[in-house]
Design an enzyme around this catalytic site. Structure first.
Site, mmCIF file in Angstrom:
data_model
loop_
_atom_site.group_PDB
_atom_site.id
_atom_site.type_symbol
_atom_site.label_atom_id
_atom_site.label_comp_id
_atom_site.label_asym_id
_atom_site.label_seq_id
_atom_site.Cartn_x
_atom_site.Cartn_y
_atom_site.Cartn_z
ATOM 1 N N GLY A 224 -0.774 1.764 0.438
ATOM 2 C CA GLY A 224 0.552 1.781 1.045
ATOM 3 C C GLY A 224 0.510 1.997 2.544
ATOM 4 N N SER B 58 7.382 12.651 -5.883
ATOM 5 C CA SER B 58 8.765 12.518 -5.433
ATOM 6 C C SER B 58 9.661 13.567 -6.068
ATOM 7 C CB SER B 58 9.279 11.125 -5.801
ATOM 8 O OG SER B 58 10.682 11.031 -5.648
ATOM 9 N N GLU C 108 12.277 12.898 -7.287
ATOM 10 C CA GLU C 108 12.910 12.238 -8.420
ATOM 11 C C GLU C 108 12.331 12.685 -9.752
ATOM 12 O OE1 GLU C 108 15.476 10.153 -8.605
ATOM 13 O OE2 GLU C 108 15.862 10.035 -6.454
ATOM 14 N N TYR D 157 11.943 5.123 -12.096
ATOM 15 C CA TYR D 157 11.045 5.527 -11.020
ATOM 16 C C TYR D 157 10.657 6.994 -11.160
ATOM 17 C CZ TYR D 157 9.502 6.981 -6.385
ATOM 18 O OH TYR D 157 8.787 7.531 -5.338
#
Length: 328
Positions: A7, A129, A131, A153
Site C-alpha cells: 500500500g 481499523s 471499524e 470491511y
C-alpha cells in the site's frame, strides 16, 4: 534498516515512505500493475534519481499473488514489514464483500505465513481499523474493547487483527496491530467524505461546482492527521516488546463540523450549497466510535501534532491550490 510496505502508493504508505527515508531506511514498496504508471502521492520521491532506484524500490505484485510476494520478501529480506494495503472503503465493502474479505483478511494471513517461514522474520505491523469495534459496547474504545464489527470491511479487519495477535502469541513473532481511527490528509482519496467536502468547497469557491450531496450530516468520527498516524506505526515497531495500540485523537467531530470548517475557511456558507440524499446512508453506520490512545501516549510517547481544524484547512488549501494550478 530495510522496510517493505504494502500500500505504499496510498495515503498512509506515501507518508510512511517519506518518514522512513528521512530516518535512513532502505524502503521497498509493493505496487499493483496497472495501465497507468502515474503515482501521484509518490511523485516527489519517484522523480528524484538520488532516491528512486537507490533508496526507494518498487516491486510489482497483487495481494492475491502469494508466490510473487514470497519472492519479493525473500529477495528484500526486510527488517520491518508494514502491511497497509487492502480494500479500505467501508461503504464500498457492502457492495463487494467477497473481494473485501479476500484482500483485507486472507491476504494478511498469507503474508504472515510467508514471514513466519523466514529464518529471521521481520517485525510486522498490520494497519488495523476502528471499524473492528463496529457498534461498541463502551466509549471510548481501547485495546481491550470487545470486537463487534458491523460492516464487511470491519469483519475482514477484525479477522486480520485477531490473526496478528494469534501469530504473535502462538509463534513468538514481533507482530503488532495499529488500531487506527480515521485519519485524513490532502492525499486522501476523493471517494472519502473528508476529501469530498474539502474538494467541493474548493471547486465551489473556484466557480467550477455549484453543490454537494451527502448522506448523514450528524455522523461523527474521531478524525486525525495521517502523517501523525504513520509516525505512530513506526513507533510501535521500535518498542522493545510487540503489542497492539489504539491510535486516535480522542475527540469526535460530525460531518456538519467538517462542512462548517471547510466552507467557512473559504468565506462560504455550506448550507447554501449542501443537500442530503438518503441513498448515501450506509446500511449500518458505526456509532460512538471514539478512540482511547492512552496506552500509545504513555508507552510510546505518541501524540497527535495536528488538530482537526488545522487538518481540514490544510486539505482545503491543497485542493484550492491544485485547482488554480490546473487552470494556469
Amino acid at each position: 534498516m530495510i522496510a517493505l510496505i504494502t500500500g505504499i502508493t496510498g495515503q498512509d504508505g506515501s507518508y510512511l515512505a517519506e518518514l522512513l527515508l528521512n530516518k535512513g531506511y532502505q524502503v521497498h514498496g509493493i505496487v499493483r500493475r496497472s495501465s497507468s504508471l502515474e503515482r501521484i502521492r509518490l511523485s516527489s520521491l519517484y522523480q528524484d534519481p538520488q532516491i528512486y532506484g537507490s533508496r526507494l524500490h518498487l516491486h510489482y505484485a497483487d495481494l492475491t499473488d502469494t508466490t510473487t510476494i514470497r519472492r519479493i520478501v525473500t529477495k528484500v529480506q526486510p527488517t520491518e514489514f508494514y502491511h497497509l494495503a487492502g480494500q479500505s472503503h467501508v461503504g464500498l465493502s457492502f457492495e463487494i464483500p467477497e473481494s473485501t474479505c479476500e484482500l483485507t483478511a486472507m491476504a494478511t494471513l498469507r503474508i504472515m505465513e510467508i514471514l513466519r517461514d523466514l529464518p529471521q522474520p521481520p517485525r510486522f505491523l498490520h494497519a488495523s481499523s476502528r471499524e473492528i469495534f463496529g457498534t461498541p459496547t463502551v466509549s471510548p474504545q481501547d485495546e481491550l474493547t470487545p470486537v463487534n464489527p458491523n460492516s464487511p470491511y470491519g469483519c475482514a479487519k477484525a479477522f486480520a487483527t485477531q490473526m496478528t495477535r494469534i501469530y504473535r502469541e502462538s509463534h513468538g513473532l514481533f507482530f503488532c496491530n495499529a488500531i487506527c481511527y480515521n485519519h485524513e490528509s490532502p492525499r486522501r482519496g476523493e471517494n472519502f467524505v473528508t476529501r469530498k467536502v474539502t474538494l467541493a468547497a474548493a471547486r465551489i469557491k473556484a466557480g467550477v461546482q455549484k453543490s454537494l450531496t451527502l448522506g448523514d450530516l450528524e455522523a461523527e468520527r474521531d478524525w486525525g492527521y495521517a502523517a501523525d498516524f504513520v509516525a505512530g506505526m513506526w513507533q510501535i515497531l521500535q518498542h522493545t516488546d510487540p503489542d497492539d495500540y489504539v491510535l486516535a485523537t480522542g475527540t469526535s467531530h460530525s460531518i456538519r463540523d467538517l462542512l462548517q470548517i471547510a466552507f467557512e475557511h473559504l468565506g462560504l456558507d455550506w448550507q447554501q450549497h449542501v443537500s442530503v440524499d438518503q441513498r448515501f446512508l450506509r446500511p449500518a453506520d458505526p456509532q460512538a466510535l471514539l478512540g482511547n490512545s492512552a496506552k500509545a501516549r504513555q508507552v510510546l510517547g505518541w501524540c497527535p501534532s495536528v488538530s482537526f481544524e488545522q487538518m481540514v484547512r490544510m486539505m482545503v488549501e491543497s485542493d484550492l491550490l491544485a485547482l488554480q494550478q490546473n487552470r494556469t
